[in-house]
Write an enzyme that holds these catalytic residues in place. Structure first.
Site, short mmCIF file in Angstrom:
data_model
loop_
_atom_site.label_atom_id
_atom_site.label_comp_id
_atom_site.label_asym_id
_atom_site.label_seq_id
_atom_site.Cartn_x
_atom_site.Cartn_y
_atom_site.Cartn_z
N ARG A 120 -5.93 -6.20 -0.27
CA ARG A 120 -7.36 -5.51 -0.02
C ARG A 120 -7.49 -4.33 0.75
O ARG A 120 -7.53 -3.40 0.85
CB ARG A 120 -7.49 -6.84 0.97
N ARG B 14 1.08 -1.42 0.12
CA ARG B 14 0.45 0.14 0.04
C ARG B 14 0.64 0.99 -0.37
O ARG B 14 2.10 1.12 0.86
CB ARG B 14 -0.98 -0.08 1.03
N HIS C 131 1.20 -1.02 14.87
CA HIS C 131 1.45 -2.33 13.90
C HIS C 131 3.04 -2.89 13.61
O HIS C 131 2.25 -3.71 12.44
CB HIS C 131 1.33 -1.21 12.79
N HIS D 297 4.07 -8.91 1.12
CA HIS D 297 3.20 -8.44 2.03
C HIS D 297 4.92 -8.08 2.98
O HIS D 297 4.83 -7.54 3.88
CB HIS D 297 2.32 -9.24 3.45
#
EC number: 2.7.4.1
Length: 697
Positions: A418, A388, A605, A448
Site C-alpha cells: 500500500r 518496500r 516493528h 509480505h
C-alpha cells in the site's frame, strides 16, 4: 456460557470481549500525540511526533474509514468480532477523531508554536510580516508561485474541478466583474504539488535564524493578484481525503502490473471520505464544498491552523539544531562480523548464525552480503522478496549487478504494498530490463515475507545461505524501525526457504516445511497449537507462559485461544505497539493477560513469539502480526532462533527488556483505554535507550 474442562466460562465469542480494530487504531494515534506533548522529548522530535499523528490519521481515513463507508454504500456490513456495525463504528470514529484533531491543533497553537519561537524557529503569519519580508515574499509569489497557478472561476462554463487527494486548495469569494463581464462569486485556487508548502525566508529579511511562511498564507496574502479588477471577500483553505484502497480482481486480469497502473491513475480522484476546512470557513462555502464532494457534516473537520499539519515536518532537516533533536548514535557492526572484518560475509555465516537487531546494529551487513554475492564467482543464484525497498536502493543495484554477472536472480516484487505500488512497478520494470526474473507472488495473497536466499557452490556441492527478517529491505526505515534479521546456513532452514521461493514463482500444492511456519498454511494453525500446548502444561500443574511482541492483534481465533489459555492459568504478556482487539484483565477470562504498547524514538516493528514449553522454550521471529490479514491472507514467514545464545539475546532484548520499560510503555485496560507507566520508586528504564547504550557505539 460454555464448558471448559469441567468449569463454566463465558462464551469467548461474546462481542463485549473485543475492542473494535478501528477504534483501537485511533487510540494508538493518541499515544503518538502524547509523545509530542511530552516535554522530556527534544523539541524538534515533538514536532515530528505531531506530524506522524497527523499522517497516520490521513492514512486511517484513506483506508479504514473508506472501507467502512464502502460497506455502508454497498449494504454489505461486515462487523468484526466486537459486533459493532459499520454505521456505529463511523459514529464513534467521528467522536474520537474530533477529539484527536482538536488536541493536535491545541498543541500546535498553544505549546509548539511558542516553544519553537523561543528557540528562534518562527512561523511568521501575515499580520507579523515586516515591510522587507512582505516585499521579498511578493517577489517570490510573482516569480515562483504565480506562473504555475491556474485559478478557476466557478460558473456554468467552469464547473467544479476534480480535486486531487490531500492537495492544498483555497476557496475564494469574489465581488465585481471580470474582463468578460462575468459576475464574480466563487473561485478555486489549487496549489500544485511542485510548490513547497513551507517557505524559508532568506537571512537578509529574517528576524531570526529560522523564519518560515506557510504557502497557504502567501497565497491568501496575494490572492488578489490572481483576480485583477475584482475584490476578494475571503479565502479559505480546504483539503479533501479520498479512498486510497486499490481494488484489482486478479482472477480477471492478464497482467497485474498493467491493471495496477490503470488503477493508480485514478486513485488521486477516488471517492471522497473526509473534508478538512479552515475553522473560519463560512457555512455557505462549507455546504457548497460538501455538496460537490458528496459528503455530509459528519465528514467535515475544521482546522484551527494549516489544513495539513504533516507538511510542517519539512522544516526538520532545515533546522540545524542538534540540541533540539535526539542525540545521534552509530549502530555497531554485528559482533560476528566485527570479529572477522576481512572475512567474506558468506564465510562467516557458514560457520555460525548471525543475528542483527536494527537500528542498533548496522543494516550495512545485509547490503554487503548481497554485494559480495553479486561478485562471487561461486554464487550461482540469488532469490529475494521485496515489499518496500525505497528509491535508489544500493540493494537493487547489487541484484542488477548479479544478473549482469551471470547469476540466476529471481525477485518477488509485491506490487500491492500500500502506497508503494507505483514505486514497486518502476522497480519491477527496472529489474526486468536488467535480466532479473521478476514475479509478483501468488494471486490473491500479498507477499509480505522478508527472505533472501543465496545458492553457492562449495567443494563440489551446493550450499544455501539465508537471510530472514521481521522488516523490509529498506535502508531508510532500517534506521528508525526496530527489527531482527537472521543470517544462517542451516540446511533445514535453507531448504524451507528454497521451497517457499519455488512456491512463489511456480505452481504447486502446499509444501511441507521442517523449520519455518508459513502463512497462510501453517502459521495460524501452529500458533493455536503452541498456545494449546501451554494450556496443557498449565492444566497439568506445570509452569506455562507466553510472551509475544507485534505491531497489532485482531485475529479472533487467536484471541479466543489466548483467553482460553488465561482461563487455564497461563501467564501471558503481550507487547502490541498499535491496535489490539483483545481486552486484558477481565475477571474469569483474561486476568492472566497483560498488554502493553511501547512508543519511543524508534517505531517498534519486530515480531517475536516466545512459548515457555515447560522449560524447553521456543522463540520465533516473524514478518507477521497476529492479524487476520497476516495469518490468513498473506504470504508470511515465521522462523525459529535455533542458536541458544542468539535465542537468549532475542528474549532479553525484545521481550524482557520491553516488559521492564516504565517510561515509554502504556498498559491497556479492560475498557480499551491506556495508562502510561511511571517508574514510581523503581529506577527509570527505557527499553530503547537501554539498547542504544548496550549495542551502539
Amino acid at each position: 456460557m460454555t464448558l471448559l474442562n469441567g468449569a463454566m466460562t463465558r462464551d469467548l465469542t461474546d462481542p463485549s470481549l473485543y475492542i473494535n480494530r478501528e477504534l483501537a487504531q485511533i487510540e494508538f494515534n493518541f499515544r503518538v500525540l502524547a509523545q509530542a506533548q511530552d516535554p522530556r522529548v527534544p523539541l524538534m522530535e515533538r514536532l515530528r511526533y505531531l506530524c506522524i499523528s497527523n499522517s497516520n490519521l490521513d492514512e486511517f481515513f484513506e483506508v479504514r474509514v473508506a472501507v467502512l463507508k464502502q460497506q455502508l454504500a454497498l449494504n454489505t456490513p461486515m462487523p468484526g468480532p466486537d459486533g459493532l456495525p459499520p454505521a456505529e463504528v463511523l459514529t464513534r470514529i467521528r467522536a474520537r477523531a474530533l477529539e484527536l484533531v482538536r488536541a493536535q491543533y491545541d498543541f500546535w497553537n498553544d505549546v509548539l508554536l511558542p516553544e519553537l519561537g523561543s528557540e528562534g524557529i518562527r512561523f511568521v503569519t501575515r499580520d507579523k510580516w515586516t515591510v522587507k519580508q512582505k516585499r521579498w515574499l511578493q517577489g517570490y509569489f510573482q516569480n515562483e508561485v504565480l506562473p504555475v497557478l491556474s485559478p478557476l472561476g466557478l460558473d456554468p462554463a467552469h464547473p467544479f474541478p476534480r480535486i486531487l487527494n490531500k492537495s492544498l486548495n483555497l476557496a475564494v469569494v469574489l465581488k465585481g466583474k471580470d474582463a468578460f463581464g462575468r459576475e464574480g462569486h466563487m473561485a478555486l485556487v489549487r496549489a500544485p504539488r511542485s510548490l513547497p508548502r513551507i517557505i524559508r525566508l532568506p537571512a537578509e529579511v529574517s528576524d531570526g535564524p529560522y523564519d518560515f511562511v506557510f504557502l497557504a498564507g502567501l497565497l491568501q496574502q496575494f490572492i488578489d493578484e490572481m483576480f485583477p479588477g475584482m475584490r476578494v471577500e475571503g479565502s479559505y483553505q480546504f483539503r479533501v481525503t479520498r479512498n486510497s484502497e486499490l481494488v484489482v480482481d486478479e482472477d480477471e486480469v492478464e497482467n497485474l502490473a498493467t491493471a495496477l497502473s490503470d488503477e493508480l491513475a485514478g486513485r488521486g480522484y477516488a471517492h471522497p471520505v473526509r473534508l478538512e476546512i479552515a475553522e473560519a470557513c463560512p457555512k455557505p462555502i462549507t455546504e457548497m464544498l460538501m455538496a460537490n464532494f458528496e459528503l455530509t457534516e459528519q465528514d467535515v473537520y475544521r482546522c484551527a491552523g494549516p489544513v495539513n499539519i504533516n507538511r510542517i515536518n519539512a522544516i526538520y532537516d532545515q533546522v540545524e539544531r542538534p540540541d533540539l533533536k535526539f542525540p545521534k548514535f552509530v549502530p555497531r557492526v554485528a559482533p560476528a562480523f566485527a570479529a572477522a572484518p576481512n572475512v567474506p560475509v558468506l564465510d562467516v555465516v557458514r560457520d555460525q548464525d548471525v543475528l542483527m537487531h536494527h537500528p542498533f546494529e548496522s543494516f550495512g551487513a545485509v547490503m554487503e552480503l548481497v554485494r559480495q554475492a553479486s561478485q562471487d564467482p561461486d554464487v550461482l543464484a540469488i532469490k529475494q522478496t521485496l515489499y518496500r525497498v525505497g528509491d535508489n536502493s544500493p540493494l537493487v543495484n547489487h541484484l542488477i549487478d548479479a544478473a549482469r554477472n551471470g547469476k540466476d536472480v529471481t525477485v518477488v516484487v509485491e506490487l500491492r504494498a500500500r502506497f508503494d505500488e507505483e514505486a514497486n512497478i518502476r522497480l519491477a520494470n527496472r529489474l526486468q530490463e536488467a535480466g532479473v526474473q521478476v514475479v509478483y507472488g501468488v494471486v490473491g495473497y500479498k507477499t509480505h515475507a522478508k527472505m533472501l536466499l543465496i545458492v553457492r557452490r562449495e567443494q563440489g556441492r551446493l550450499r544455501r545461505y539465508v537471510h530472514l527478517s521481521t522488516g523490509n529491505y529498506h535502508q531508510i526505515t532500517s534506521r528508525v524501525y526496530t527489527d531482527f534479521g537472521l543470517m544462517t546456513a542451516d540446511n533445514d532452514i535453507g531448504e524451507d526457504v528454497h521451497k517457499m521461493f519455488q512456491q512463489l514463482s511456480g505452481l504447486g500444492t502446499a509444501i511441507r516445511l521442517k523449520r519455518l511456519l508459513q502463512s497462510p498454511f501453517t502459521l495460524h494453525k501452529g500458533l493455536l497449537e503452541k498456545i494449546e500446548r501451554e494450556i496443557a502444561h498449565a492444566q497439568a500443574g506445570r509452569p506455562a507462559r507466553i510472551i509475544a511482541k507485534m505491531n497489532a492483534l485482531n485475529e479472533a481465533s487467536v484471541i479466543q485461544q489466548l483467553y482460553a489459555a488465561s482461563i487455564a492459568g497461563v501467564q501471558i504478556d503481550l507487547i502490541v505497539r498499535g491496535a489490539c482487539a483483545l481486552k486484558p484483565g477481565i475477571p474469569g477470562v483474561s486476568e492472566n493477560i497483560r498488554v502493553r504498547s511501547v512508543i519511543g524514538r524508534f517505531l517498534e516493528h519486530s515480531r517475536v513469539y516466545w512459548f515457555g514449553n515447560d522449560g524447553a522454550a521456543e522463540i520465533y521471529c516473524a514478518s507477521a502480526d497476529w492479524m487476520e490479514r497476516n495469518l490468513l491472507r498473506r504470504i508470511e514467514t515465521c522462523f525459529p532462533i535455533l542458536d541458544p545464545q542468539l535465542a537468549h539475546r532475542v528474549y532479553d532484548e525484545a521481550l524482557a527488556n520491553f516488559l521492564a520499560d516504565n517510561t515509554q510503555a502504556w498498559m491497556l485496560q479492560a475498557d480499551g483505554s491506556y495508562q502510561r507507566t511511571e517508574p514510581g520508586e523503581d529506577m527509570p528504564h527505557s527499553a530503547q535507550l537501554a539498547l542504544i547504550a548496550r549495542l551502539c557505539m
